[in-house]
Design a protein around this motif. Structure first.
Motif, PDB file in Angstrom:
ATOM      1  N   UNK A 162      -0.482  -1.880 -12.457  1.00  0.00           N
ATOM      2  CA  UNK A 162      -1.104  -0.783 -13.207  1.00  0.00           C
ATOM      3  C   UNK A 162      -1.092  -1.054 -14.719  1.00  0.00           C
ATOM      4  N   UNK A 163       0.025  -1.569 -15.249  1.00  0.00           N
ATOM      5  CA  UNK A 163       0.108  -1.876 -16.681  1.00  0.00           C
ATOM      6  C   UNK A 163      -0.897  -2.946 -17.101  1.00  0.00           C
ATOM      7  N   UNK A 164      -1.195  -3.859 -16.189  1.00  0.00           N
ATOM      8  CA  UNK A 164      -2.179  -4.902 -16.491  1.00  0.00           C
ATOM      9  C   UNK A 164      -3.613  -4.397 -16.402  1.00  0.00           C
ATOM     10  N   UNK A 165      -3.790  -3.195 -15.845  1.00  0.00           N
ATOM     11  CA  UNK A 165      -5.138  -2.637 -15.787  1.00  0.00           C
ATOM     12  C   UNK A 165      -5.655  -2.367 -14.391  1.00  0.00           C
ATOM     13  N   UNK A 166      -4.880  -2.709 -13.367  1.00  0.00           N
ATOM     14  CA  UNK A 166      -5.300  -2.421 -12.001  1.00  0.00           C
ATOM     15  C   UNK A 166      -5.122  -0.945 -11.699  1.00  0.00           C
ATOM     16  N   UNK A 167      -5.962  -0.405 -10.853  1.00  0.00           N
ATOM     17  CA  UNK A 167      -5.838   1.010 -10.479  1.00  0.00           C
ATOM     18  C   UNK A 167      -6.666   1.269  -9.233  1.00  0.00           C
ATOM     19  N   UNK A 168      -6.982   2.517  -8.966  1.00  0.00           N
ATOM     20  CA  UNK A 168      -7.850   2.863  -7.845  1.00  0.00           C
ATOM     21  C   UNK A 168      -7.172   2.732  -6.505  1.00  0.00           C
ATOM     22  N   UNK A 169      -7.652   1.798  -5.702  1.00  0.00           N
ATOM     23  CA  UNK A 169      -7.161   1.636  -4.336  1.00  0.00           C
ATOM     24  C   UNK A 169      -5.674   1.306  -4.318  1.00  0.00           C
ATOM     25  N   UNK A 170      -5.210   0.510  -5.253  1.00  0.00           N
ATOM     26  CA  UNK A 170      -3.781   0.184  -5.321  1.00  0.00           C
ATOM     27  C   UNK A 170      -2.944   1.431  -5.526  1.00  0.00           C
ATOM     28  N   UNK A 171      -3.439   2.356  -6.329  1.00  0.00           N
ATOM     29  CA  UNK A 171      -2.718   3.610  -6.575  1.00  0.00           C
ATOM     30  C   UNK A 171      -2.613   4.428  -5.294  1.00  0.00           C
ATOM     31  N   UNK A 172      -3.700   4.500  -4.548  1.00  0.00           N
ATOM     32  CA  UNK A 172      -3.684   5.255  -3.292  1.00  0.00           C
ATOM     33  C   UNK A 172      -2.717   4.640  -2.293  1.00  0.00           C
ATOM     34  N   UNK A 173      -2.704   3.309  -2.227  1.00  0.00           N
ATOM     35  CA  UNK A 173      -1.817   2.648  -1.264  1.00  0.00           C
ATOM     36  C   UNK A 173      -0.352   2.862  -1.619  1.00  0.00           C
ATOM     37  N   UNK A 174       0.022   2.748  -2.898  1.00  0.00           N
ATOM     38  CA  UNK A 174       1.429   2.909  -3.268  1.00  0.00           C
ATOM     39  C   UNK A 174       1.885   4.340  -2.992  1.00  0.00           C
TER      40      UNK A 174
END
Length: 134
Positions: free
Chosen positions: A103-115
């Motif tokens: 997330x700090x590197x800029x990833x979001x979206x689907x990764x957020x839902x999975x975590x």
């Protein structure tokens, strides 16, 4: 003669004042020059700027790769934990750290839902469930 002596004295006083003022001005200018030297452009500035730009591009590529790798790791563990039906507390902590970096590197979206779904899973296997990972 008295008049010329007064004129001479006035001239000397004016000269001394002028030299004193110019001396102060010269001292201030020299002081300024020492604190603010003239910078001569180095011939290597263009080369250094090009190298910095290459490093920025490389850093961006590496950042994108790390985001993608973290996402794939989250996805892999998400599939495993959801299939299994639980995730141990330590596994959840590790996944949270991976997600935080992602997330700090800029990833979001689907990764957020999975975590979020991983963190909601039970921390222990349901009664009678097989705990062997495939």
């Amino acid at each position: 003669m008295n008049l010329s002596a007064v004129d001479l004295l006035s001239a000397l006083a004016g000269l001394a004042t002028g030299l004193g003022a110019s001396g102060v001005v010269m001292w201030l200018l020299n002081r300024y020059d020492k604190r603010h030297p003239i910078i001569v452009r180095d011939e290597r500035v263009d080369e250094i700027q090009e190298e910095v730009e290459k490093l920025r591009k490389t850093q961006q590529i590496l950042k994108s790769a790390v985001i993608e790798l973290a996402y794939l790791r989250i996805l892999d563990k998400y599939d495993r934990f959801v299939h299994r039906g639980f995730a141990h507390s330590n596994e959840k902590r590790v996944m949270q750290r991976i997600y935080d970096a992602y997330h700090l590197l800029g990833g979001n979206g689907t990764g957020s839902q999975m975590i979020e779904e991983i963190l909601k899973l039970p921390s222990f296997p349901p009664d009678g469930a097989d705990t062997d990972d495939e």
